[in-house]
Design an enzyme around this catalytic site. Structure first.
Site, PDB file in Angstrom:
ATOM      1  CG  HIS A 296      -6.885  -3.027  -2.736  1.00 34.41           C
ATOM      2  ND1 HIS A 296      -7.440  -2.307  -1.699  1.00 34.41           N
ATOM      3  CD2 HIS A 296      -6.219  -4.065  -2.170  1.00 34.41           C
ATOM      4  CE1 HIS A 296      -7.099  -2.892  -0.551  1.00 34.41           C
ATOM      5  NE2 HIS A 296      -6.365  -3.960  -0.815  1.00 34.41           N
TER       6      HIS A 296
ATOM      7  CD  GLU B   8      -6.726  -0.307   1.222  1.00 38.07           C
ATOM      8  OE1 GLU B   8      -5.656  -0.107   0.613  1.00 38.07           O
ATOM      9  OE2 GLU B   8      -6.813  -1.077   2.207  1.00 38.07           O
TER      10      GLU B   8
ATOM     11  CD  GLU C 197      -7.399  -7.959  -0.568  1.00 39.47           C
ATOM     12  OE1 GLU C 197      -6.386  -8.356  -0.009  1.00 39.47           O
ATOM     13  OE2 GLU C 197      -7.556  -6.780  -0.935  1.00 39.47           O
TER      14      GLU C 197
ATOM     15  N   GLY D 286      -7.321  -4.808   7.273  1.00 36.67           N
ATOM     16  CA  GLY D 286      -6.713  -3.891   8.237  1.00 36.67           C
ATOM     17  C   GLY D 286      -7.440  -3.810   9.563  1.00 36.67           C
TER      18      GLY D 286
ATOM     19  CE  LYS E 170      -3.606  -2.775   2.034  1.00 35.90           C
ATOM     20  NZ  LYS E 170      -4.807  -2.883   2.849  1.00 35.90           N
TER      21      LYS E 170
HETATM   22  P1  13P Z   1      -4.434  -6.386   5.585  1.00 34.34           P
HETATM   23  O1  13P Z   1      -3.627  -7.641   5.432  1.00 34.34           O
HETATM   24  O2  13P Z   1      -3.652  -5.259   6.207  1.00 34.34           O
HETATM   25  O3  13P Z   1      -5.745  -6.629   6.247  1.00 34.34           O
HETATM   26  O4  13P Z   1      -4.754  -5.857   4.106  1.00 34.34           O
HETATM   27  C1  13P Z   1      -5.230  -6.761   3.169  1.00 34.34           C
HETATM   28  C2  13P Z   1      -5.195  -6.115   1.859  1.00 34.34           C
HETATM   29  O5  13P Z   1      -5.896  -5.155   1.611  1.00 34.34           O
HETATM   30  C3  13P Z   1      -4.267  -6.637   0.855  1.00 34.34           C
HETATM   31  O6  13P Z   1      -4.519  -6.127  -0.397  1.00 34.34           O
END
Ligand code: 13P
Length: 252
Positions: free
Chosen positions: A94, A96, A166, A172, A11
């Protein structure tokens, strides 16, 4: 047999110097692990530096996003060909990007096609939010993202993808899905639709990953599931001991 696949999504973390340091810590632990496709996805600014550091290793490099256009007046964007200069992989869609940058299934579809056209392996992300999960819409959301994101691909195209489930509520948060629940979503709402989008053979060869609070401690719970072929790791990919433990677990 599907080769296990583990990618670290860094990220928006690490300067070039920090990225170099992290790779130096990761390499001795990752290099000896055989039988796993290992991928690091640092920020754009570190890609060239990390590409040099990974030369001669079996560790692949991926970008976290890209634009679908070949070139032009798209200030701030990076083209598929630019990514291809140093990467074999690219994360697409993703949550995000979808949540904070207005990325739609249509954008995902354009990016997947553009990535395939230049020979990149797209790691396509899908997953429902907490609200969608709690209102019983997981199936609808995930199947829609798969169908729209992969619309118009040939069976051969689909066979070249890696897909990551995901669930947004697990990213997170330290609140990972259970292996069993993730396996069920992957089987019913990702792999089964792939049979219709492509065919049974292709649905059987596509690697599907789980992502969302994967750690060294819980990785085996996911990797022991029959439909889960690896992980897309966020936070724990910045911690050498954890990430090496996850990759090692995938090999087992
Ligand atoms: P985390 O492993 O921090 O939960 O994030 C997962 C993620 O978004 C991977 O692309």
């Amino acid at each position: 047999m599907r080769t296990p696949f583990v990618a670290g999504n860094w990220k928006m973390n690490k300067t070039i110097e920090g990225a170099r340091g992290l790779v130096r810590e990761l390499l001795p632990g990752l290099m000896p692990v055989a039988g796993v496709e290992k991928v690091l996805c640092p920020p754009f600014t570190s890609l060239m530096t990390i590409s040099d550091l990974l030369k001669g290793s079996d560790i692949g490099l991926g970008a976290q996003d890209m634009h679908w256009k070949e070139a032009g007046a798209y200030t701030g964007e990076v083209s598929p060909e630019m990514v291809k200069e140093c990467c074999r992989y690219v994360i697409i869609g993703h949550s995000e990007r979808r949540a904070y940058f207005g990325e739609t299934d249509e954008h995902v579809n354009l990016k997947v096609k553009a990535a395939l056209a230049v020979g990149l392996t797209p790691i396509v992300c899908v997953g429902e939010t907490l609200e969608e999960n709690e209102s019983g819409r997981t199936r609808e959301v995930v199947e829609h993202q798969v169908a729209q994101g992969l619309a118009g691909l040939t069976a051969l195209d689909v066979a070249r993808l890696v897909i990551a489930y995901e669930p947004v509520w697990a990213i997170g948060t330290g609140r990972a899905a259970t292996g069993e629940v993730a396996n069920q979503v992957v089987a019913a709402h990702i792999r089964t639709p792939l049979v219709n989008l492509a065919n049974e053979e292709v649905a059987g060869v596509v690697r599907v990953l789980y992502g969302g609070s994967v750690t060294g401690a819980n990785a085996t719970e996911f990797f022991s599931q029959p439909e889960i072929d690896g992980a897309l790791v966020g936070g724990a990919s910045l911690k050498p001991v954890d990430f090496i433990q996850i990759v090692t677990a995938a090999a087992a």
